[in-house]
Motif scaffolding. Structure first.
Motif, mmCIF file in Angstrom:
data_model
loop_
_atom_site.group_PDB
_atom_site.id
_atom_site.type_symbol
_atom_site.label_atom_id
_atom_site.label_comp_id
_atom_site.label_asym_id
_atom_site.label_seq_id
_atom_site.Cartn_x
_atom_site.Cartn_y
_atom_site.Cartn_z
ATOM 1 N N PHE A 123 0.930 -1.232 -0.163
ATOM 2 C CA PHE A 123 -0.007 0.076 0.075
ATOM 3 C C PHE A 123 1.136 1.159 -0.157
ATOM 4 O O PHE A 123 0.674 2.150 -1.056
ATOM 5 C CB PHE A 123 -0.845 -0.044 1.338
ATOM 6 N N ILE A 124 1.771 1.106 0.998
ATOM 7 C CA ILE A 124 2.958 2.435 0.987
ATOM 8 C C ILE A 124 3.477 2.695 -0.280
ATOM 9 O O ILE A 124 3.730 3.694 -0.802
ATOM 10 C CB ILE A 124 3.602 2.507 2.273
ATOM 11 N N LEU A 125 4.049 1.280 -0.840
ATOM 12 C CA LEU A 125 4.677 1.372 -2.134
ATOM 13 C C LEU A 125 4.085 1.860 -3.319
ATOM 14 O O LEU A 125 4.606 2.841 -3.911
ATOM 15 C CB LEU A 125 5.315 0.004 -2.269
ATOM 16 N N ALA A 126 2.838 1.875 -3.340
ATOM 17 C CA ALA A 126 1.845 2.220 -4.322
ATOM 18 C C ALA A 126 1.759 3.938 -4.233
ATOM 19 O O ALA A 126 1.927 4.647 -5.083
ATOM 20 C CB ALA A 126 0.640 1.541 -4.494
ATOM 21 N N GLU A 127 1.536 4.181 -3.002
ATOM 22 C CA GLU A 127 1.746 5.553 -2.641
ATOM 23 C C GLU A 127 2.850 6.240 -3.239
ATOM 24 O O GLU A 127 2.747 7.431 -3.643
ATOM 25 C CB GLU A 127 1.212 6.025 -1.380
ATOM 26 N N GLU A 128 3.940 5.659 -2.893
ATOM 27 C CA GLU A 128 5.384 6.494 -3.222
ATOM 28 C C GLU A 128 5.734 6.342 -4.453
ATOM 29 O O GLU A 128 6.068 7.389 -4.969
ATOM 30 C CB GLU A 128 6.450 5.371 -2.250
ATOM 31 N N GLU A 129 5.270 5.445 -5.333
ATOM 32 C CA GLU A 129 5.755 5.354 -6.772
ATOM 33 C C GLU A 129 4.443 6.225 -7.361
ATOM 34 O O GLU A 129 5.096 6.964 -8.054
ATOM 35 C CB GLU A 129 5.403 3.995 -7.237
ATOM 36 N N GLU A 130 3.318 6.072 -7.254
ATOM 37 C CA GLU A 130 2.194 6.621 -8.016
ATOM 38 C C GLU A 130 2.011 8.229 -7.563
ATOM 39 O O GLU A 130 1.968 9.151 -8.345
ATOM 40 C CB GLU A 130 0.835 6.121 -7.991
ATOM 41 N N ASP A 131 2.102 8.457 -6.254
ATOM 42 C CA ASP A 131 1.491 9.478 -5.824
ATOM 43 C C ASP A 131 2.554 10.558 -5.368
ATOM 44 O O ASP A 131 2.555 11.841 -5.302
ATOM 45 C CB ASP A 131 0.782 9.552 -4.311
ATOM 46 N N HIS A 132 3.680 10.082 -5.180
ATOM 47 C CA HIS A 132 4.976 10.912 -4.916
ATOM 48 C C HIS A 132 5.765 11.002 -5.856
ATOM 49 O O HIS A 132 6.185 12.193 -6.431
ATOM 50 C CB HIS A 132 5.567 10.238 -3.332
ATOM 51 N N GLU A 133 6.668 9.937 -6.265
ATOM 52 C CA GLU A 133 7.769 10.097 -7.027
ATOM 53 C C GLU A 133 7.267 10.407 -8.307
ATOM 54 O O GLU A 133 7.969 11.635 -8.966
ATOM 55 C CB GLU A 133 8.465 8.650 -7.036
ATOM 56 N N GLN A 134 6.201 9.860 -8.881
ATOM 57 C CA GLN A 134 5.787 10.383 -10.471
ATOM 58 C C GLN A 134 5.598 11.984 -10.241
ATOM 59 O O GLN A 134 5.626 12.396 -11.344
ATOM 60 C CB GLN A 134 4.681 9.456 -10.745
ATOM 61 N N ASP A 135 4.534 12.365 -9.140
ATOM 62 C CA ASP A 135 4.077 13.666 -9.137
ATOM 63 C C ASP A 135 5.310 14.619 -9.205
ATOM 64 O O ASP A 135 5.281 15.668 -10.002
ATOM 65 C CB ASP A 135 3.240 14.060 -8.097
ATOM 66 N N LEU A 136 6.362 14.395 -8.301
ATOM 67 C CA LEU A 136 7.620 15.159 -8.291
ATOM 68 C C LEU A 136 8.244 15.338 -9.737
ATOM 69 O O LEU A 136 8.570 16.362 -10.164
ATOM 70 C CB LEU A 136 8.325 14.883 -7.137
ATOM 71 N N GLN A 137 8.407 13.934 -10.355
ATOM 72 C CA GLN A 137 9.127 13.791 -11.477
ATOM 73 C C GLN A 137 8.232 14.824 -12.555
ATOM 74 O O GLN A 137 8.822 15.570 -13.443
ATOM 75 C CB GLN A 137 9.324 12.476 -12.058
ATOM 76 N N ASP A 138 6.995 14.713 -12.519
ATOM 77 C CA ASP A 138 6.135 15.550 -13.606
ATOM 78 C C ASP A 138 6.510 16.988 -13.337
ATOM 79 O O ASP A 138 6.491 17.634 -14.283
ATOM 80 C CB ASP A 138 4.546 15.045 -13.445
ATOM 81 N N TYR A 139 6.605 17.496 -12.114
ATOM 82 C CA TYR A 139 6.742 18.833 -11.943
ATOM 83 C C TYR A 139 8.025 19.325 -12.501
ATOM 84 O O TYR A 139 8.163 20.361 -13.210
ATOM 85 C CB TYR A 139 6.696 19.189 -10.533
ATOM 86 N N LEU A 140 9.113 18.371 -12.219
ATOM 87 C CA LEU A 140 10.411 18.594 -12.930
ATOM 88 C C LEU A 140 10.370 18.664 -14.548
ATOM 89 O O LEU A 140 10.825 19.718 -15.072
ATOM 90 C CB LEU A 140 11.474 17.745 -12.370
ATOM 91 N N ASP A 141 9.707 17.850 -15.018
ATOM 92 C CA ASP A 141 9.531 17.976 -16.281
ATOM 93 C C ASP A 141 8.776 19.057 -16.846
ATOM 94 O O ASP A 141 9.250 19.752 -17.958
ATOM 95 C CB ASP A 141 8.741 16.406 -16.662
ATOM 96 N N ASP A 142 7.808 19.646 -16.259
ATOM 97 C CA ASP A 142 6.942 20.701 -16.528
ATOM 98 C C ASP A 142 7.963 22.102 -16.524
ATOM 99 O O ASP A 142 7.940 22.850 -17.401
ATOM 100 C CB ASP A 142 5.676 20.970 -15.579
ATOM 101 N N ILE A 143 8.730 21.989 -15.392
ATOM 102 C CA ILE A 143 9.668 23.155 -15.166
ATOM 103 C C ILE A 143 10.379 23.178 -16.394
ATOM 104 O O ILE A 143 10.867 24.316 -17.056
ATOM 105 C CB ILE A 143 10.051 23.216 -14.025
ATOM 106 N N ALA A 144 11.171 21.957 -16.706
ATOM 107 C CA ALA A 144 12.341 22.086 -17.771
ATOM 108 C C ALA A 144 11.580 22.262 -19.147
ATOM 109 O O ALA A 144 12.085 23.027 -20.019
ATOM 110 C CB ALA A 144 12.722 20.656 -17.810
ATOM 111 N N ARG A 145 10.158 21.970 -19.373
ATOM 112 C CA ARG A 145 9.697 22.355 -20.808
ATOM 113 C C ARG A 145 9.160 24.025 -20.565
ATOM 114 O O ARG A 145 9.552 24.450 -21.630
ATOM 115 C CB ARG A 145 8.236 21.586 -20.820
ATOM 116 N N MET A 146 8.942 24.446 -19.485
ATOM 117 C CA MET A 146 8.813 26.093 -19.335
ATOM 118 C C MET A 146 9.861 26.746 -19.815
ATOM 119 O O MET A 146 9.899 27.557 -20.434
ATOM 120 C CB MET A 146 7.983 26.433 -18.251
ATOM 121 N N LYS A 147 11.253 26.253 -19.165
ATOM 122 C CA LYS A 147 12.282 26.816 -19.527
ATOM 123 C C LYS A 147 12.795 26.515 -20.910
ATOM 124 O O LYS A 147 13.224 27.629 -21.506
ATOM 125 C CB LYS A 147 13.456 26.440 -18.633
ATOM 126 N N LYS A 148 12.447 25.541 -21.579
ATOM 127 C CA LYS A 148 13.057 25.266 -22.831
ATOM 128 C C LYS A 148 11.892 26.279 -23.813
ATOM 129 O O LYS A 148 12.563 26.627 -24.821
ATOM 130 C CB LYS A 148 12.737 23.770 -23.106
#
Length: 153
Positions: A123-148
């Motif tokens: 249960f915790i693993l699913a939250e860490e993968e889907e709700d945390h790591e992926q969300d944070l990576q998506d923000y990093l990708d969005d900021i990189a696209r905005m800068k580009k």
């Protein structure tokens, strides 16, 4: 019990890393990212309760001394040395990937011997993968696209 107390230590450190990151974050999309970091801190806090409760159910003792968290944790606390949101997000992505590994290990270890602990870890693993790591990576990708996009205009 060792793995659970290490996970508990890491959850407390992760909770604090998110909370402090939300307070000091600066830069692109700051307000939105601060809300996300606060949301993640709340989830990590809930994880501390799940893990501590399970330790007690197994007749163990949760780690009682906060300095011990640093000794037990494989996933270390990263104090923000740069308040830029990208740096804070990156530090938390690293921490989430470490947490994912921790809960994979716990789930694997308990799979056929402790159904309740295994389910909690999954249960915790699913939250860490889907709700945390992926969300944070998506923000990093969005900021990189905005800068580009800004550089290409």
């Amino acid at each position: 019990m060792e793995q659970l107390n290490a996970a508990l230590s890491e959850e407390w450190l992760s909770f604090y890393q998110y909370r402090i990151g939300a307070l000091v974050a600066e830069g692109a999309m700051r307000a939105e990212i601060q809300k996300e970091l606060q949301k993640h801190a709340k989830a990590e806090y809930k994880h501390t309760k799940l893990v501590a409760d399970r330790i007690i159910e197994l007749e163990g003792v949760p780690v009682l001394n906060p300095p011990k968290w640093f000794e037990l944790a494989r996933c270390q606390y990263s104090a923000p040395d740069n308040f830029d949101v990208q740096k804070i997000l990156f530090q938390n992505v690293i921490a989430e990937r470490c947490a994912i590994k921790r809960y994979e290990d716990i789930a694997s270890f308990t799979e056929r011997i402790d159904f309740t602990t295994c389910n909690m870890a999954k249960f915790i693993l699913a939250e860490e993968e889907e709700d945390h790591e992926q969300d944070l990576q998506d923000y990093l990708d969005d900021i990189a696209r905005m800068k580009k996009d800004i550089l290409n205009k």
